[in-house]
Write an enzyme that holds these catalytic residues in place. Structure first.
Site, PDB file in Angstrom:
ATOM      1  N   HIS A  14       0.992  -0.797   0.543  1.00 41.33           N
ATOM      2  CA  HIS A  14       0.016  -0.149  -0.100  1.00 41.33           C
ATOM      3  C   HIS A  14       1.240   1.185   0.218  1.00 41.33           C
ATOM      4  O   HIS A  14       0.541   2.553   0.717  1.00 41.33           O
ATOM      5  CB  HIS A  14      -1.166  -0.565   0.521  1.00 41.33           C
ATOM      6  N   THR A  15       1.607   0.963  -0.416  1.00 44.57           N
ATOM      7  CA  THR A  15       2.891   2.238  -0.580  1.00 44.57           C
ATOM      8  C   THR A  15       2.423   2.891  -2.335  1.00 44.57           C
ATOM      9  O   THR A  15       3.051   3.476  -2.778  1.00 44.57           O
ATOM     10  CB  THR A  15       4.573   1.659  -0.271  1.00 44.57           C
ATOM     11  N   SER A  47     -11.091 -17.661 -23.375  1.00 49.32           N
ATOM     12  CA  SER A  47     -10.772 -18.353 -22.238  1.00 49.32           C
ATOM     13  C   SER A  47     -10.639 -20.300 -22.045  1.00 49.32           C
ATOM     14  O   SER A  47     -12.566 -20.408 -21.787  1.00 49.32           O
ATOM     15  CB  SER A  47     -11.450 -16.991 -21.542  1.00 49.32           C
ATOM     16  N   GLY A 100      -8.059 -14.323  -7.883  1.00 47.22           N
ATOM     17  CA  GLY A 100      -9.018 -13.421  -6.308  1.00 47.22           C
ATOM     18  C   GLY A 100      -8.251 -13.765  -5.377  1.00 47.22           C
ATOM     19  O   GLY A 100      -8.673 -14.158  -4.225  1.00 47.22           O
ATOM     20  N   GLY A 102      -4.709 -12.598  -4.812  1.00 48.09           N
ATOM     21  CA  GLY A 102      -3.858 -11.028  -5.012  1.00 48.09           C
ATOM     22  C   GLY A 102      -2.069 -11.188  -5.085  1.00 48.09           C
ATOM     23  O   GLY A 102      -1.555 -11.216  -4.375  1.00 48.09           O
ATOM     24  N   SER A 104      -2.414 -11.113  -8.026  1.00 45.86           N
ATOM     25  CA  SER A 104      -2.193 -10.372  -9.604  1.00 45.86           C
ATOM     26  C   SER A 104      -2.724 -10.697 -11.069  1.00 45.86           C
ATOM     27  O   SER A 104      -1.697 -10.448 -12.189  1.00 45.86           O
ATOM     28  CB  SER A 104      -0.596  -9.757  -9.647  1.00 45.86           C
ATOM     29  N   SER A 106      -4.915 -10.300 -12.348  1.00 48.71           N
ATOM     30  CA  SER A 106      -5.789  -9.584 -13.346  1.00 48.71           C
ATOM     31  C   SER A 106      -4.346  -8.702 -13.975  1.00 48.71           C
ATOM     32  O   SER A 106      -4.531  -8.127 -15.229  1.00 48.71           O
ATOM     33  CB  SER A 106      -6.451  -8.230 -12.435  1.00 48.71           C
ATOM     34  N   GLU A 138      -6.886  -0.773 -15.871  1.00 44.57           N
ATOM     35  CA  GLU A 138      -7.545  -0.802 -14.614  1.00 44.57           C
ATOM     36  C   GLU A 138      -8.182   0.167 -14.056  1.00 44.57           C
ATOM     37  O   GLU A 138      -9.550  -0.030 -13.686  1.00 44.57           O
ATOM     38  CB  GLU A 138      -6.607  -1.942 -13.742  1.00 44.57           C
ATOM     39  N   ASP A 150       2.543  -4.014  -9.664  1.00 43.51           N
ATOM     40  CA  ASP A 150       1.527  -5.004 -10.170  1.00 43.51           C
ATOM     41  C   ASP A 150       2.257  -5.878 -11.688  1.00 43.51           C
ATOM     42  O   ASP A 150       2.496  -6.161 -11.790  1.00 43.51           O
ATOM     43  CB  ASP A 150      -0.008  -5.551  -9.859  1.00 43.51           C
TER      44      ASP A 150
HETATM   45  C1  GLA Z   1      -3.313  -4.084  -5.113  1.00 45.64           C
HETATM   46  C2  GLA Z   1      -2.563  -2.949  -5.816  1.00 45.64           C
HETATM   47  C3  GLA Z   1      -1.109  -2.258  -5.838  1.00 45.64           C
HETATM   48  C4  GLA Z   1      -0.606  -2.721  -4.614  1.00 45.64           C
HETATM   49  C5  GLA Z   1      -1.092  -3.852  -3.586  1.00 45.64           C
HETATM   50  C6  GLA Z   1      -1.142  -3.339  -2.179  1.00 45.64           C
HETATM   51  O1  GLA Z   1      -2.083  -4.800  -5.682  1.00 45.64           O
HETATM   52  O2  GLA Z   1      -2.966  -3.415  -7.596  1.00 45.64           O
HETATM   53  O3  GLA Z   1      -1.072  -1.550  -6.941  1.00 45.64           O
HETATM   54  O4  GLA Z   1      -1.655  -1.241  -4.362  1.00 45.64           O
HETATM   55  O5  GLA Z   1      -2.550  -3.552  -4.319  1.00 45.64           O
HETATM   56  O6  GLA Z   1       0.279  -3.267  -2.410  1.00 45.64           O
END
Ligand code: GLA
Length: 364
Positions: A14-15, A47, A100, A102, A104, A106, A138, A150
């Protein structure tokens, strides 16, 4: 055929949307896209994961459908908007990045689509431009206000390395990962429904923090520009919750810098301690962890050969990342899996992945 990987983030959570520092690595799970040109201006997507086919007509206006195809459509739209005239294509899409969770998936489908659509049209683009366009897809088409981490690492990851990325300048430094240590990813198998709305709330809280800090620090553009001492001196001027959100982001940026130095000197104990502090800060100050992630981290710390464990990605479920001595990985996997299942009734998925190479064309 093109492929783009998912990612884990070792530290720096979250930075990215606060112009700060992150330390992700691409993982050995990918979205693969096979592309063949069409003579019209249609995209026919299939898909294999969803057994679904979707047609997108580039001649017509395209609206989001809240569907996996939005990631491809969004990238196509952003490429066209940036002046790249796309040819029609048949795209066969398959992925093994858990969705889903975490990791990435997407960003992986966006970056793979970008490469496939460009090359299919005989176009080339600077990687950084592509990264920015994928993020824009996105943000503006899919409607998730994510940062750039990501898409960046999915595109620019390097085998055997984590990246230390400055999300303001977009400069990055490669950090070799020590050979006798493995990246172990533990999937809690939960995703709480509030993940997306809380993500946007956290972003808004950071923006509110910047707005309030600006009163006494007029040159601040983002939380990146504030030190902990400066924040603490102004604690009385900030609502408690805003103070804690800012405290997480500012302390996390400092931790990423220290973690990079620790990796440089192969000081994994210190790196692991920073991971633990990061998790604590995400849990208590930023409040994006959840009971399952906290449990997974606690169980990991009880195993032998573990340097560090923390949640990775946006939070509210998904995965933890663990730095584990390679010779201890097997026991770690069974120890954590058994204990997690006993406590929650859910069998976790546990993966070991090397730090992988970023997106590329797949040649025979
Ligand atoms: C998701 C978002 C990223 C980042 C993280 C938290 O993965 O896609 O851009 O903000 O959360 O670090």
């Amino acid at each position: 055929m093109y492929r783009a990987p998912g990612r884990v983030n070792l530290i720096g959570e979250h930075t990215d949307y606060n112009d700060g520092f992150v330390m992700p690595a691409a993982i050995d799970f990918y979205v693969w896209i096979a592309a063949a040109p069409r003579s019209d201006r249609k995209l026919l997507l299939h898909s294999t994961n969803f057994s679904e086919t979707v047609e997108i007509d580039l001649q017509k206006s395209i609206a989001p459908r809240h569907h996996w195809s939005d990631y491809v459509a969004g990238v196509a739209i952003m490429l066209e908007r940036a002046g790249h005239h796309l040819q029609g294509a048949n795209l066969l899409i398959q992925g093994d990045v858990p969705m889903g969770s975490g990791l990435s998936s997407s960003a992986a489908i966006e970056v793979a689509s970008g490469l496939a659509l460009l090359e299919n049209s005989g176009l080339h683009m600077d990687r950084l431009e592509l990264v920015k366009l994928c993020r824009q897809a996105e943000n503006e088409f899919v409607g998730a206000r994510v940062g750039i981490m990501d898409q960046f690492v999915s595109s620019c990851g390097q085998a055997g390395h984590a990246l230390m990325l400055d999300c303001r300048s977009l400069e990055h430094r490669l950090l070799p990962l020590p050979r006798d240590v493995s990246l172990v990813i533990c999937n809690t198998m939960v995703k709480h429904a509030l993940a997306n709305s809380e993500y946007n709330t956290r972003r808004a809280e950071c923006e509110e923090g910047v707005r309030l800090l600006l009163r006494s620090m007029p040159s601040v553009r983002a939380l990146r520009d504030v030190t902990l001492t400066e924040l603490e001196a102004r604690a009385g001027n900030l609502p408690k919750i805003i103070y804690r959100r800012c405290h997480h982001v500012i302390s996390e940026n400092a931790r990423v810098t220290k973690a990079a130095a620790a990796l440089d000197r192969e000081d994994l104990d210190n790196f692991g301690w920073l991971m633990a502090e990061s998790h604590r800060s995400l849990r208590d100050d930023y409040e994006v962890s959840c009971a399952e992630l906290d449990l997974m981290v606690d169980l990991a710390r009880q195993q032998q050969g573990v340097y560090g464990a923390r949640m990775t990605g946006g939070g509210f479920g998904g995965c933890t990342i663990n730095l584990v001595r390679t010779d201890a990985v097997n026991d770690f996997q069974s120890g954590v899996a058994d204990a997690y299942q006993k406590s929650t009734g859910r069998a976790p998925q546990i993966f070991v992945s090397p730090a992988a190479e970023g997106a590329a064309e797949v040649k025979k």
